[in-house]
Design a protein around this motif. Sequence first.
Motif, short mmCIF file in Angstrom:
data_model
loop_
_atom_site.label_atom_id
_atom_site.label_comp_id
_atom_site.label_asym_id
_atom_site.label_seq_id
_atom_site.Cartn_x
_atom_site.Cartn_y
_atom_site.Cartn_z
N ALA A 38 32.61 6.59 116.37
CA ALA A 38 33.02 7.25 117.62
C ALA A 38 31.83 7.52 118.51
O ALA A 38 30.84 6.79 118.49
CB ALA A 38 33.77 8.53 117.28
N THR A 77 33.41 10.47 113.90
CA THR A 77 34.50 11.13 113.20
C THR A 77 35.03 10.23 112.09
O THR A 77 35.25 9.05 112.31
CB THR A 77 35.64 11.41 114.17
N THR A 79 38.25 9.82 109.74
CA THR A 79 39.60 10.30 109.54
C THR A 79 40.04 9.97 108.11
O THR A 79 39.39 9.21 107.42
CB THR A 79 40.56 9.61 110.52
N TYR A 80 41.16 10.54 107.74
CA TYR A 80 41.67 10.23 106.40
C TYR A 80 41.94 8.73 106.26
O TYR A 80 41.79 8.16 105.19
CB TYR A 80 42.93 11.03 106.10
N LYS A 81 42.34 8.12 107.37
CA LYS A 81 42.64 6.70 107.32
C LYS A 81 41.39 5.87 107.02
O LYS A 81 41.47 4.78 106.49
CB LYS A 81 43.26 6.27 108.66
N PHE A 111 34.99 19.75 115.84
CA PHE A 111 36.06 20.57 116.41
C PHE A 111 37.43 19.93 116.23
O PHE A 111 38.39 20.36 116.82
CB PHE A 111 35.74 21.03 117.83
N TYR A 112 37.50 18.92 115.40
CA TYR A 112 38.81 18.34 115.09
C TYR A 112 39.35 18.95 113.80
O TYR A 112 39.34 18.32 112.74
CB TYR A 112 38.71 16.83 114.95
N ASP A 113 39.78 20.19 113.90
CA ASP A 113 40.33 20.84 112.71
C ASP A 113 41.83 20.57 112.72
O ASP A 113 42.63 21.41 113.12
CB ASP A 113 40.03 22.35 112.79
N ASN A 114 42.21 19.37 112.30
CA ASN A 114 43.64 19.03 112.37
C ASN A 114 44.06 18.05 111.29
O ASN A 114 43.27 17.68 110.43
CB ASN A 114 44.00 18.54 113.77
N TYR A 115 45.29 17.61 111.40
CA TYR A 115 45.94 16.87 110.32
C TYR A 115 45.33 15.51 109.99
O TYR A 115 45.63 14.92 108.96
CB TYR A 115 47.42 16.66 110.66
N THR A 116 44.51 14.98 110.86
CA THR A 116 44.09 13.61 110.66
C THR A 116 42.60 13.45 110.36
O THR A 116 42.16 12.43 109.86
CB THR A 116 44.50 12.76 111.89
N THR A 117 41.82 14.50 110.67
CA THR A 117 40.37 14.36 110.54
C THR A 117 39.89 14.94 109.22
O THR A 117 40.22 16.07 108.87
CB THR A 117 39.67 15.08 111.71
N MET A 118 39.08 14.15 108.52
CA MET A 118 38.52 14.62 107.26
C MET A 118 37.51 15.71 107.58
O MET A 118 36.68 15.55 108.46
CB MET A 118 37.85 13.45 106.58
N CYS A 134 26.79 17.52 118.72
CA CYS A 134 28.04 16.85 119.07
C CYS A 134 27.89 16.19 120.43
O CYS A 134 28.34 16.73 121.40
CB CYS A 134 29.18 17.85 119.06
N ILE B 123 49.45 22.10 112.06
CA ILE B 123 48.39 21.31 112.67
C ILE B 123 47.26 20.95 111.71
O ILE B 123 46.67 19.88 111.80
CB ILE B 123 47.85 22.03 113.93
N LYS B 125 47.45 20.43 108.44
CA LYS B 125 47.85 19.85 107.16
C LYS B 125 47.43 18.38 107.05
O LYS B 125 48.12 17.48 107.52
CB LYS B 125 49.37 19.99 107.00
N GLY B 126 46.29 18.14 106.45
CA GLY B 126 45.79 16.78 106.30
C GLY B 126 46.37 16.11 105.07
O GLY B 126 46.82 16.77 104.14
N LEU B 129 44.45 9.42 102.26
CA LEU B 129 44.89 8.05 102.06
C LEU B 129 44.07 7.49 100.89
O LEU B 129 42.86 7.69 100.83
CB LEU B 129 44.64 7.21 103.31
N TYR B 226 34.42 8.00 125.42
CA TYR B 226 33.12 8.68 125.38
C TYR B 226 32.03 7.92 126.11
O TYR B 226 30.92 8.38 126.21
CB TYR B 226 32.71 8.97 123.94
#
Lengths: 172, 548
Positions: A38, A77, A79-81, A111-118, A134, B123, B125-126, B129, B226
Amino acid sequence: MELNNPALPLETAIATKLDEAIGWARESSLWPMIFGTACCAIEFMSVAASKYDISRFGAEVVRFSPRQADLLIVAGTVTYKQGPILKQIYDQMSEPKWVVSMGACACSGGFYDNYTTMQGIDTIIPVDLYVGGCPPRPEALLDALLSLQKDLRTNKYNSERHKDFKGALDNV
Amino acid sequence: MFENITVPSDKIHQFIKDKYEEGFNYLLDITAIDYTEYVEAQEEEFAVVYVLRHENFKQHVVIKTYLSKLIIESVSYLFKGANWLEREVYDQYGIIFKNHPNLRRILNHKEFVGHPLRKAYPITKGQLLHEVDDLIDEMNNRLLSKEVVCKLDDGHFSECNKDIMFLNLGPSHPASHGTIRTYVALDGETIECAVSEIGYLHRGFEKSCENHSYNQIVPYTDRLNYCSAISNNIAFVKTVEDMLGITLSERAQALRVMLLELSRIEDHVVCLAAVLVDMGGLTNYWYMYNPREDIYDLLSKLTGARLTNSYMRVGGMTNDLYEGFEADLKEVIKKVQYGVEQTLSLIKHNRIFHDRTQNVGVISKEDALSYAMTGPNLRATGVPFDMRKDTPYYGYEKYEFDVVVGSVGDVYDRVMVRFGEIDESIKIIEQVMKNLPEGEVSVKDASVTLPTKEAVYTTIEGAMNQFKLTFEGVKVPVGEHYGSIEATNGELGFYIVSDGSGTPYKVKVKAPSFTAMSAYPEMIEGFQLADAILTLGSLNIIAGEMDR
Ligand code: SF4
């Protein structure tokens, strides 16, 4: 000759010299593998370009092939993916290897405290150096490189250091 | 000019078809809204929204339909771009599109359970994979459509009726510009079939918007595209300002125009530097990248940050220009011009460059429109759509500049259009700076912009005002709005739903890279493997914006 051979008396003259020689050689020929995902990867471009010029420190041979590299720079970043991919790349690198986590995202999720970011890459792989920011300024990454080199020179790193590390994707 | 229309769900399909016939054949976006926690009671819990642009590019319509059952007819046979857009709605909201050719997740991974943009999904809940998708069934369908039949052995391709080799380009590949994966079936060096997988950089921008106030979202917008952070800032705050009914001072408008054009240059130089490196031309990298460093220096001085500037605020911007900015800007422009000149002298009459780029990675006008490609990628096909001309804002109509168009829609055109646009942007910047109006850069409205520091420290009203705005955010009236600008990669839009509080109820980004990428697999089929790399670079796919 095996450097860490326990059969050898500790601190034999030749082993010490060899360690030093190897440390010196490693220090100035790090080959980074850049896992750029990123915005931080754009700052890595600056580090490689002529103004900041990472080649001044002998680490400009950027390899995108993990098997040829000994320094993994995770810039951006994760992600879990991406988790399994990052882990595979790390596993493919041969020892000795070091990992630099560049930027808030790689260090902690940023600052990505959410469902997709590790929430930090150390969820899955061990990290040697964390660079905050950052994105971090290019100087910050160079500083990390220099401190890694210093540790190499003084043989601070032992290959056992991450022996007990167990990531979320290990043994599954 | 735009209209908002609500249509009952049993009529929606016919309605879109009628609109299509009327000339609304450019599909900007499809999204859904989960109204379960909305302030005002709605007909149903879920609605699907289509944003269509007319072929004259001047009008758009926003069509909404409430769903009693979470199922709706697909429009992917009308618009090629609908394929991925509908997949995203399915992935994020769990709405089924009937007759969709390939309804599967797109942004979230295959082991993901649930639909994250539903209000009921927590929000943070990770979900881990463990194994990446092999894309075998998607590839198989693609192969079958080209009459290549392969046997499947234990989840792998074995013999095919043609000599095919399978290869993964990415997700971690030096030329994939971020983490993008393309799985190709090769016949020799030629790509027979390709399928792309995205979502590796899906970092939850849209969900994160739902628990941040409007001004707190500005830094998140930096990280969409970015390479040109400020233009994302502007696209976002402009949409919010439209909802608030704010008109900026002439100075603020002019400054935004100048910064938009500077961002365009900043973005184009890095795209061009990278695409030429992909071609093996390393020298130009220094010519093109060094002026970018100069832009960074200028922007750091102005905004405090090199890359992620967060310079805009709802109602204006953080501060005015510093003294001496104009002289610095002139220097930077000179350096950009020098870099462009040097690079062009390397490639303009270079046979290798021509052979590698001309008639490579071609997309026709019709396909580009059907995929709703936008920006330089669309203009390279010869379509002169540019929002700065077609639906001007911030006084763009006052400035003299040309819309640069290509003719073939190949890599060459996309590269050259960007070179041309750098020149045009410089023209605009010079005109802005010549007649920069005086005035405030932010509106003076206590419900929108922060009071001066002095007022905060010396008056009770000032302190209260600061406190309320910081903690509660700018309150945006209840409603829904689609706003967009011509950002560096094309039309960048935001669809915002407000419930009247200081935090948006929902934000959806219409991302130019997303639509460009959806066209990519089809664009590279029939070309050679090395061409695929150039095609990707020339589309300027920015993962942060594509995956959000
Ligand atoms: S740390 Fe900041 S700049 Fe780096 S990848 Fe994350 S959001 Fe982007």
